[in-house]
Design a protein around this motif. Structure first.
Motif, short mmCIF file in Angstrom:
data_model
loop_
_atom_site.label_atom_id
_atom_site.label_comp_id
_atom_site.label_asym_id
_atom_site.label_seq_id
_atom_site.Cartn_x
_atom_site.Cartn_y
_atom_site.Cartn_z
N THR A 78 22.33 35.74 6.36
CA THR A 78 22.59 35.74 7.79
C THR A 78 22.64 37.15 8.35
N ILE A 79 23.30 38.08 7.63
CA ILE A 79 23.38 39.47 8.08
C ILE A 79 22.00 40.12 8.11
N ALA A 80 21.23 39.92 7.04
CA ALA A 80 19.88 40.50 6.99
C ALA A 80 19.01 39.98 8.13
N PHE A 92 31.25 35.97 18.27
CA PHE A 92 31.38 36.40 16.88
C PHE A 92 32.50 35.64 16.17
N ALA A 141 20.04 38.79 11.06
CA ALA A 141 20.52 39.29 12.35
C ALA A 141 20.12 40.75 12.57
N VAL A 142 20.32 41.59 11.56
CA VAL A 142 20.02 43.01 11.70
C VAL A 142 18.52 43.24 11.90
N VAL A 152 18.63 38.43 0.51
CA VAL A 152 18.50 39.48 1.52
C VAL A 152 17.04 39.61 1.96
N GLN A 168 19.21 28.50 5.65
CA GLN A 168 20.62 28.61 5.97
C GLN A 168 21.39 27.33 5.66
N THR A 177 26.15 34.60 3.42
CA THR A 177 26.51 35.73 4.28
C THR A 177 25.40 36.78 4.34
N LEU A 178 24.87 37.18 3.17
CA LEU A 178 23.87 38.24 3.14
C LEU A 178 22.58 37.82 3.83
N ASP A 207 32.00 32.91 13.26
CA ASP A 207 32.62 33.24 11.98
C ASP A 207 33.45 32.06 11.47
#
Length: 298
Positions: A50-52, A217, A54-55, A101, A21, A47-48, A221
């Motif tokens: 971090t999203i991957a 959030f 977290a999910v 990802v 990161q 971004t991708l 952000d």
């Protein structure tokens, strides 16, 4: 079973995968030029990931409770290593995005399982102390990651930074493989059975839960938006190279750690709600000052 040794390995494992990161943030402008892409596409690599990450932590929660800790940890770290190697040899921004990802998917297992294993082997006050130690070790990564990435990247480029991340992850994977035991309890608890998306549903049903999640959030952000645009601003406005950008990013992350420490004391003195209001207001003021001071050069 040496609990302190396990704690150190868990903290170091999480710190190393979190380098993905922060390590190459100072190199985003160079990456944009090398791939002949837009700034938004370059920032999407952050971004991708971090999203991957977290999910997948939500998805992996029940899997870890059902199948065990180490059985998920080691494959996750292997996926992370392979994806990081893929990032090194990516020939286009689209390929890099795919590997980012996958990298986030592999990295997701580490902090989730680390926190779970600490809960398995420590109890009461020792658990709280161990989590504090774990967070301290984990906090080293965002603090020194940008500096290391800037120094390596100024010589070897972004692929060199990913190479460092891959080599570090390979070493800690072998250490975890041989030193970490399986800590899954022999009997399940009601808490374990309830973990997952239903837990988030219960949080959203609470007014306090909704406010905390929404404010968290928004604040994160703002923070990550600032992180990904800072290298471009420092390069375009002040003609700084990757190494110097890394120093600025180091200062930002270090002060973030200091703020995290001070926030605990602030909450003790004035309470959580007032602390949140003060912090949020301070962030707005600092952003306004930053915007107006952006065009000034010494």
């Amino acid at each position: 079973m040496n609990k302190q040794k396990i704690l150190f390995v868990l903290g170091l494992s999480a710190a190393i995968v979190s380098l993905a990161q922060s390590l190459y943030v100072p190199l985003l402008p160079d990456m944009q030029r090398d791939f002949h892409t837009s700034l938004s596409m370059a920032n999407l690599t952050v971004t991708l990931f971090t999203i991957a990450m977290a999910v997948m932590q939500v998805v992996l929660g029940p899997v870890v409770d059902r199948n065990g800790r180490k059985k998920i940890l080691i494959p996750g770290m292997i996926v992370y290593v392979l994806a990081t190697i893929g990032c090194i040899f990516s020939f286009s921004i689209e390929t890099l995005l795919i590997f980012r990802v996958i990298q986030g998917i592999g990295a997701a297992a580490v902090p989730l399982i680390a926190a779970t294993m600490i809960g398995d082997i420590f109890e009461g006050k020792k658990r709280a102390e161990s989590m504090a130690t774990y967070q301290m070790i984990l906090g080293i990564s965002p603090a020194i990651g940008p500096l290391i990435g800037g120094l390596i990247g100024s010589v070897f480029g972004y692929s060199g930074a990913f190479g460092f991340a891959a080599a570090s992850a390979v070493i800690i994977t072998f250490i975890a493989l041989f030193l970490l035991p399986e800590t899954k309890p022999t009997t399940s608890t009601p808490t374990e059975k309830q973990f997952g998306l239903k837990a988030f549903g219960r949080i959203f049903q609470s007014k306090t839960g909704r406010v905390v999640l929404l404010s968290g959030f928004v604040l994160y952000d703002v923070f990550y938006t600032f992180i990904v645009f800072l290298p471009t601003i420092l390069e375009s406005q002040y003609d700084l190279g990757a190494a110097n950008i890394g120093v600025f990013s180091l200062a930002l992350m270090a002060l973030n750690l200091v703020g995290s420490k001070l926030s605990g004391k602030l909450q003790t003195k004035i309470g959580s709600v007032i602390s949140l209001l003060w912090v949020s207001s301070s962030i707005v003021v600092c952003l306004v000052i930053f915007i107006f001071a952006l065009n000034f050069r010494l």
